[in-house]
Design an enzyme around this catalytic site. Sequence first.
Site, PDB file in Angstrom:
ATOM      1  N   ARG A  77      18.557 -17.576 -13.422  1.00 58.22           N
ATOM      2  CA  ARG A  77      18.947 -16.171 -13.500  1.00 58.22           C
ATOM      3  C   ARG A  77      19.617 -15.959 -14.845  1.00 58.22           C
ATOM      4  NH1 ARG A  77      18.048 -11.129 -13.211  1.00 58.22           N
ATOM      5  NH2 ARG A  77      19.502  -9.793 -12.056  1.00 58.22           N
ATOM      6  N   GLY A  78      18.983 -15.170 -15.693  1.00 56.43           N
ATOM      7  CA  GLY A  78      19.418 -15.038 -17.079  1.00 56.43           C
ATOM      8  C   GLY A  78      20.841 -14.553 -17.238  1.00 56.43           C
ATOM      9  N   GLU A  79      21.256 -13.581 -16.433  1.00 56.83           N
ATOM     10  CA  GLU A  79      22.589 -13.020 -16.569  1.00 56.83           C
ATOM     11  C   GLU A  79      23.677 -14.060 -16.324  1.00 56.83           C
ATOM     12  OE1 GLU A  79      22.818  -9.729 -13.954  1.00 56.83           O
ATOM     13  OE2 GLU A  79      21.294  -8.548 -14.987  1.00 56.83           O
ATOM     14  N   ASP A  80      23.376 -15.053 -15.505  1.00 55.03           N
ATOM     15  CA  ASP A  80      24.379 -16.072 -15.149  1.00 55.03           C
ATOM     16  C   ASP A  80      24.463 -17.205 -16.165  1.00 55.03           C
ATOM     17  OD1 ASP A  80      24.794 -14.604 -12.899  1.00 55.03           O
ATOM     18  OD2 ASP A  80      23.788 -15.979 -11.522  1.00 55.03           O
ATOM     19  N   THR A  81      23.302 -17.701 -16.612  1.00 57.45           N
ATOM     20  CA  THR A  81      23.306 -19.007 -17.298  1.00 57.45           C
ATOM     21  C   THR A  81      22.509 -19.078 -18.594  1.00 57.45           C
ATOM     22  OG1 THR A  81      21.413 -19.697 -15.949  1.00 57.45           O
ATOM     23  CG2 THR A  81      23.618 -20.250 -15.120  1.00 57.45           C
ATOM     24  N   ARG A  82      21.823 -18.000 -19.002  1.00 58.72           N
ATOM     25  CA  ARG A  82      20.935 -18.097 -20.164  1.00 58.72           C
ATOM     26  C   ARG A  82      21.670 -18.566 -21.415  1.00 58.72           C
ATOM     27  NH1 ARG A  82      17.987 -13.793 -20.020  1.00 58.72           N
ATOM     28  NH2 ARG A  82      15.934 -14.760 -19.917  1.00 58.72           N
ATOM     29  N   GLU A 115       9.437 -17.068  -8.131  1.00 53.43           N
ATOM     30  CA  GLU A 115       9.281 -18.361  -8.797  1.00 53.43           C
ATOM     31  C   GLU A 115       9.558 -19.518  -7.830  1.00 53.43           C
ATOM     32  OE1 GLU A 115      10.357 -17.664 -13.489  1.00 53.43           O
ATOM     33  OE2 GLU A 115      12.010 -17.959 -12.094  1.00 53.43           O
TER      34      GLU A 115
END
Length: 898
Positions: A22-27, A88
């Site tokens: 999840r991009g908002e959390d860990t990108r 995914e």
Amino acid sequence: MASTSSSSTPRKIEYDVYLSFRGEDTRKTFVDHLYKQLLQKEINTFKDDKGLEKGREITELLPIIKESRSAIVVFSKDYASSKWCLEEIATIMECQQQYGEEIMIPIFYDVEPREVGNQTASFGESFAKHEERFQDDKPRVERWKEALKKASEISGYHLKNDFNGYEGECITQVVDNILRRLPPPPSGQQNLVGLKSQLAEIEKLLKTSSKDANKLILGIYGMGGIGKTTLAKAVYYKVRNQFQHFSFLNDVRANKMEDLQLKLLKDPSIRIYDDGISTIQKTLGSKKVLIVLDDVDHKDQLEKLVGDGKWLYSGSRVIITTRNKQLLDSFRVAIKCYDVKKMDEENALELFSRHAFNKEYPDKEFENLSRGFVTCAGGLPLALKVWGSALCGYDDKEFWKATLKKIKSIPNEEICEKLMISYDGLDDKDQKKIFLNIACFFRHKRKDYVKDALESCGLHPGNGIEVLIKRCLLFESDEGTIDMHDLIQDMGWYAESKEKHRSRVCRAEDVEDVLRGKMEPKHIEGFLFSSTNKSTDDEKTLRAVKEMENLKILIVGGADKNLPADVDNFLPSSLRCLEFPHYNSPSLPETFHPSGILSALGFNPSELVVFCLPHSSLLNCRITKGLDNLMYLDLSNSRSLLETPNFELMPNLKRIYLSYCVGLKEIHPSIGHLQQLVLLDLSNCYNLEKLPCFVQVLSLQFLKLEHCGALQNFPEIQTNMPYVKELNLESIPITKLPSSILHLCGLTKLRLCGCEDLVSLPDDLCELESLTILELRDCGELKSLPENLGNLSNLEELHIFDTAIFQLPSSITQLSSLECLCWGGNQEYDEERENEFDEEERSLKFVPSVSAILLIYLTSLNSLAFNILTSKVVDNLKGSQKLQESYMQILVLPLEET
């Protein structure tokens, strides 16, 4: 654990790892560090904002999961809020069951496995929203839940419990796990006939284990062609996962030192200072490293890549391959040497047979003759490959006997002369000239450039290069360059030196022979010299060039000197190919014209076909006299260039390379009159503002304009250009396309990506009868498609993502060839207005309705993918008789940033 139910069909593998997160959390934190570590370990990894541009539809993304060997899933608090992420993980778990492999590797970043499996805490909150939103599609939500439950039961990595929150240690263990799963690449397993026992001996010498605290430098030495590189590569791929950092540096002696140092560090953000070794020591000195230096021939190379070796961290290994054992005496730390042995008779026979007969053992009637060649090869693998390839396809025993007799007559120490058999066996003079020119001038050059240069000399390289590859005299590298073994190049030089009238000069000693009058200038057709050679007088050398009345190829190496002001007086009229990389002058001589003294007599005999000045310091490229035969012009990476030449003086140009000429703001208008132009590369000319009209560019096939970030217009086209098949307009700030685009009458694919200022498409676009694919992505100001879209009678795929288009024209029903229709709304628009409109108002609207008209008239449609569809539209699609008859696949998935 993975299911035992597996598919019998072997699956295609494109990536080692697929990253789901999840991009908002860990990108920008955990995933960024993980991704960098995977790349540094040479693990081919797919990460959505690296492998695909933003906005690509999920129909293209899901197959990538199926083509990945493993999938790392980073479960974070907001993971389940993304329907993209849930799709995914569902696909990943289905692949795991289908293929019977443990594909999925879970990382529980800031959540508990039970929260993932039971959908509690933040996962429960997300699923409450999904269940409300997808009331009419409960199987979809259940599929996601089942996937999460199975994923939570897999033994993975719990950041808090297993690593006390230390992300670095967690990443290290995950990457090590992936490395253990990977099979050795093909290049590390092939060509090991007769070398497996030696590989085992080298592994024993290295003694790589976690308990081994000693650092070691191992030198692998032996004559050329005996298998040093093959062995080093095999052991590298076999043991590399035991090291924190590893790097294989190919062909050290032929590469620039700064390029080698950067490749060793594997981090483009690091800057090299001074001689570079201090940067290497600082960056790698605290890591257990594996470094392979292939084909070292000078002590200076070792000093700038590994120094004295004392800085190496405990357990590190350096492997050096060289023909010169004395080089290995430069080190004072734990040196071990391995002398590569020649092949025994039976292994040598197998290797020869594989190349001569394409099988492990020769035909019985040729066995004795084959053993004769094996005896002559003396255990040298390269000779066995070359001779076997030269004889492949010949079933005349008398020819074999004659060839063997000729080899036996040559003394054993004359290996180049023995390899000459393969050169002598070439069918015609054209193939021999091609081989010698590549050996002398064009090794490590792009294949297309080599072909153009050879064609300029009147040769026919298309078939010739393929023949040379089959004979094992050439090979095409992974980078697309033409290459050959060092020993084969030595043989080429040897063959050239034996010619009655020497016609090629490519080595420093040859240049000295020319200056001393030992070679007749009138016979020389190719000349290469380096202006950085301190022992060479540049002006004296050029005066010698002036006497070479049959010279066709001139290559001047070096980046720190200029040509004399009257250089054109030194260039003979016969010149076909002139290459001067890093030309260090702001302009060409005022009278530049490679036609020598004849031009002063009123003639215009210039034969120049290829003119290359890449990485030059030119401010302008003014040419005042005609170059009527010029076909290839390369000024790429001339970053100071402000002015292009007048192309009227080069009317027969076919290829123009101007990429990364970042100072250019405009192109001379005469470029629009080049009737023979096939390729125009203006990519990454960041400051290019406008292009002239294409008046008579009849032959153009390739137009590269990607990342011209200041370009205000697409050129007007005033004549039909039927040979441009694909047009990729990416990151260009044009506001519209001209109506004259209809003159690209052969265009089959048009792609507009990142054209953020594009507001409209002309109706004339829909007159392109050959267009089969239309892609519109990240064009945030584009609100509509032309009303006559239906005129595109051959359109097969229509992709619309991240635009302001929310309605398709009614004429879409006329697209009788359409097979794939994919649409995704403007993501920023959606996020900003998410709370203002309900789902029905935000969905793509068809005119007329989807169920009543779209599926009836689009008879070829077999794939739909939308990121926002209402439940009503979904029901209409699924209930359609047309859908059932055509087996159309519908993917109704939200396209979100991971």
